[in-house]
Design a protein around this motif. Structure first.
Motif, mmCIF file in Angstrom:
data_model
loop_
_atom_site.group_PDB
_atom_site.id
_atom_site.type_symbol
_atom_site.label_atom_id
_atom_site.label_comp_id
_atom_site.label_asym_id
_atom_site.label_seq_id
_atom_site.Cartn_x
_atom_site.Cartn_y
_atom_site.Cartn_z
ATOM 1 N N THR A 64 0.969 -1.224 -0.046
ATOM 2 C CA THR A 64 -0.046 0.049 0.043
ATOM 3 C C THR A 64 0.861 1.160 -0.061
ATOM 4 O O THR A 64 0.730 2.214 -0.843
ATOM 5 N N THR A 65 1.948 1.268 0.740
ATOM 6 C CA THR A 65 2.623 2.476 0.948
ATOM 7 C C THR A 65 3.520 2.949 -0.150
ATOM 8 O O THR A 65 3.474 3.700 -0.747
ATOM 9 N N VAL A 102 0.600 5.135 -1.851
ATOM 10 C CA VAL A 102 0.764 6.099 -0.924
ATOM 11 C C VAL A 102 1.812 7.067 -1.406
ATOM 12 O O VAL A 102 1.601 8.561 -1.557
ATOM 13 N N PHE A 114 1.080 8.358 -4.958
ATOM 14 C CA PHE A 114 0.148 9.502 -4.989
ATOM 15 C C PHE A 114 0.701 10.730 -4.299
ATOM 16 O O PHE A 114 0.312 11.675 -4.708
ATOM 17 N N LYS A 115 1.522 10.830 -3.378
ATOM 18 C CA LYS A 115 1.946 11.901 -2.926
ATOM 19 C C LYS A 115 2.777 12.507 -3.752
ATOM 20 O O LYS A 115 2.995 14.005 -4.023
ATOM 21 N N ALA A 124 -0.969 13.909 0.829
ATOM 22 C CA ALA A 124 -1.068 12.523 1.264
ATOM 23 C C ALA A 124 -2.557 12.265 1.078
ATOM 24 O O ALA A 124 -3.348 12.901 1.040
ATOM 25 N N VAL A 125 -2.655 10.864 1.069
ATOM 26 C CA VAL A 125 -3.887 10.104 1.016
ATOM 27 C C VAL A 125 -4.840 10.316 2.187
ATOM 28 O O VAL A 125 -3.971 10.182 3.080
ATOM 29 N N ASP A 135 -6.424 8.646 3.864
ATOM 30 C CA ASP A 135 -6.337 7.507 4.908
ATOM 31 C C ASP A 135 -5.196 7.675 5.788
ATOM 32 O O ASP A 135 -5.422 6.848 7.005
ATOM 33 N N THR A 136 -4.284 8.675 5.356
ATOM 34 C CA THR A 136 -3.079 8.407 6.225
ATOM 35 C C THR A 136 -2.967 9.857 7.303
ATOM 36 O O THR A 136 -2.168 9.693 8.052
ATOM 37 N N LEU A 148 -5.641 5.994 -6.535
ATOM 38 C CA LEU A 148 -6.451 6.150 -5.491
ATOM 39 C C LEU A 148 -7.497 4.584 -5.555
ATOM 40 O O LEU A 148 -7.769 3.894 -4.639
ATOM 41 N N MET A 181 -5.713 1.292 -5.212
ATOM 42 C CA MET A 181 -5.488 1.197 -3.882
ATOM 43 C C MET A 181 -6.498 0.322 -3.097
ATOM 44 O O MET A 181 -6.540 -0.594 -2.341
ATOM 45 N N GLU A 191 -6.179 -2.519 -0.093
ATOM 46 C CA GLU A 191 -7.017 -2.094 0.954
ATOM 47 C C GLU A 191 -8.516 -3.056 0.912
ATOM 48 O O GLU A 191 -9.411 -2.945 1.959
#
Length: 184
Positions: free
Chosen positions: A26-27, A31, A34-35, A41-42, A44-45, A72, A75, A80
């Protein structure tokens, strides 16, 4: 239930390893890209939580960036889908492995409190899946759902609160068990 409840340690270790592998997927697979793509950041974090304005900002950002939208969605339909179930199982088995609630606190505990403690991992799992579903609805291709937009920050808060309580209880209980005299 007796202390340890017959759950082999290797099962808990295997679940922990699977959780770490999916978390890394995931990270580093979603994530971080995405960043890099958006500079944000997403949601969710956000451990401290966020409000509806952050959801509206994310909706605008995703409307303008197709790559971020695909990341997203991938993910949510990838890691997820399985991570909340794995972590819920790990937390529940950790509670079972630590033994009955009464032994955790060194005193008699009301049976309802004992059962409620075992529900905490499931509250986390339901909140995490609820957050994921709310995100998919709020950031979907159609008009944003007002209910999903309002629900999303609360699901994230519930997810992290229940997760924090689980980790605190497991750490406290593991330390108490380690410090308690051995009964052979």
């Amino acid at each position: 239930m007796k202390a340890g409840s017959g759950i082999p340690l290797w099962v808990v270790a295997l679940l922990a390893a699977l959780c770490l592998a999916v978390l890394a997927w995931t990270t580093f697979g979603f994530v971080v890209p995405f960043k890099h793509e958006t500079g944000q950041a997403v949601l969710d974090t956000y451990f401290a939580g966020y409000d509806e304005s952050a959801v509206f900002h994310m909706q605008k950002l995703l409307d303008e960036n197709e790559t971020a939208t695909r990341l997203l969605r991938a993910m949510y339909f990838g890691p997820e889908l399985i991570f909340p179930a794995l972590l819920t199982a790990l937390l529940f088995l950790a509670f079972l492995r630590l033994g009955p609630v009464g032994s955790w606190f060194g005193q008699s505990v009301h049976p309802l409190i004992g059962k409620a403690v075992y529900l905490l991992p499931f509250i986390y799992g339901i909140a995490d899946y609820g957050e994921n579903i709310s995100s998919l609805i709020a950031f979907g291709n159609g008009a944003p759902s007002t209910v999903a937009t309002q629900l999303l920050p609360w699901m994230t808060r519930l997810k992290f609160a229940s997760l924090a309580i689980c980790f605190i209880l497991i750490a406290r209980l593991a330390i108490a068990r380690w410090l308690s005299p051995r009964q052979d």
